[in-house]
Design an enzyme around this catalytic site. Sequence first.
Site, PDB file in Angstrom:
ATOM      1  N   HIS A  37      38.967  14.824  42.599  1.00  0.00           N
ATOM      2  CA  HIS A  37      37.517  14.608  42.682  1.00  0.00           C
ATOM      3  C   HIS A  37      36.757  14.571  41.363  1.00  0.00           C
ATOM      4  O   HIS A  37      35.562  14.303  41.375  1.00  0.00           O
ATOM      5  CB  HIS A  37      36.892  15.699  43.572  1.00  0.00           C
ATOM      6  N   ARG A  45      32.747   2.054  38.162  1.00  0.00           N
ATOM      7  CA  ARG A  45      32.208   2.588  39.420  1.00  0.00           C
ATOM      8  C   ARG A  45      32.014   1.495  40.471  1.00  0.00           C
ATOM      9  O   ARG A  45      31.102   1.550  41.271  1.00  0.00           O
ATOM     10  CB  ARG A  45      30.914   3.369  39.186  1.00  0.00           C
ATOM     11  N   ASP A  46      32.908   0.524  40.478  1.00  0.00           N
ATOM     12  CA  ASP A  46      32.858  -0.552  41.456  1.00  0.00           C
ATOM     13  C   ASP A  46      34.141  -0.514  42.288  1.00  0.00           C
ATOM     14  O   ASP A  46      34.923   0.440  42.188  1.00  0.00           O
ATOM     15  CB  ASP A  46      32.673  -1.907  40.763  1.00  0.00           C
ATOM     16  N   LYS A  64      44.256   7.061  51.424  1.00  0.00           N
ATOM     17  CA  LYS A  64      43.276   8.064  51.852  1.00  0.00           C
ATOM     18  C   LYS A  64      42.027   7.328  52.331  1.00  0.00           C
ATOM     19  O   LYS A  64      41.570   6.384  51.680  1.00  0.00           O
ATOM     20  CB  LYS A  64      42.952   8.993  50.678  1.00  0.00           C
ATOM     21  N   CYS A 104      34.660   6.364  47.398  1.00  0.00           N
ATOM     22  CA  CYS A 104      35.606   5.282  47.645  1.00  0.00           C
ATOM     23  C   CYS A 104      36.042   5.336  49.106  1.00  0.00           C
ATOM     24  O   CYS A 104      36.612   6.337  49.545  1.00  0.00           O
ATOM     25  CB  CYS A 104      36.825   5.431  46.734  1.00  0.00           C
ATOM     26  N   HIS A 137      37.776  22.764  46.914  1.00  0.00           N
ATOM     27  CA  HIS A 137      37.663  21.765  47.987  1.00  0.00           C
ATOM     28  C   HIS A 137      36.271  21.158  47.943  1.00  0.00           C
ATOM     29  O   HIS A 137      35.287  21.866  47.794  1.00  0.00           O
ATOM     30  CB  HIS A 137      37.901  22.433  49.349  1.00  0.00           C
TER      31      HIS A 137
END
Length: 145
Positions: A37, A45-46, A64, A104, A137
């Site tokens: 993360h 950032r695309d 994921k 994402c 988390h």
Amino acid sequence: MTVSLGPLLLVFMLDLVVTPPALAQDDPRYNKFLSQHYDAKPRGRDDRYCDRTMRSRGLTSPCKDINTFVHGSKDSIKAVCGKDGEPYRNNLRISTSQFQVTICKHRGGSPWPPCRYRASRGSRHIVVACENGLPVHLDESVFSQ
């Protein structure tokens, strides 16, 4: 024969003071959190950023469904577990300030590589679970605007 405990006690006390920061470096759950993360300085950032970063972080076998990357310093993210976070439901903490994030989302289709992702950028309060003062988390189901 008498043994003085003074020097031994001093060494023990110094060990208590020095050990916690060293343990933070080796905490496997914290390191997994960072791997999944944390991205201090993202490029793009695309959608291509998501495809590339998810693959390089090992989050694509299987694909994921959703993953959020938090863009900030490690110290500012860790601070959510302390002074810069507030208690939130179920032993979680919510940040008092917003972070830049990239979310994402898997585009669907096969759950196996090659995985394709759609990127969403924004600023959000993050919600984390903490252990020993470290985030372990990221609760991706909770984002307050």
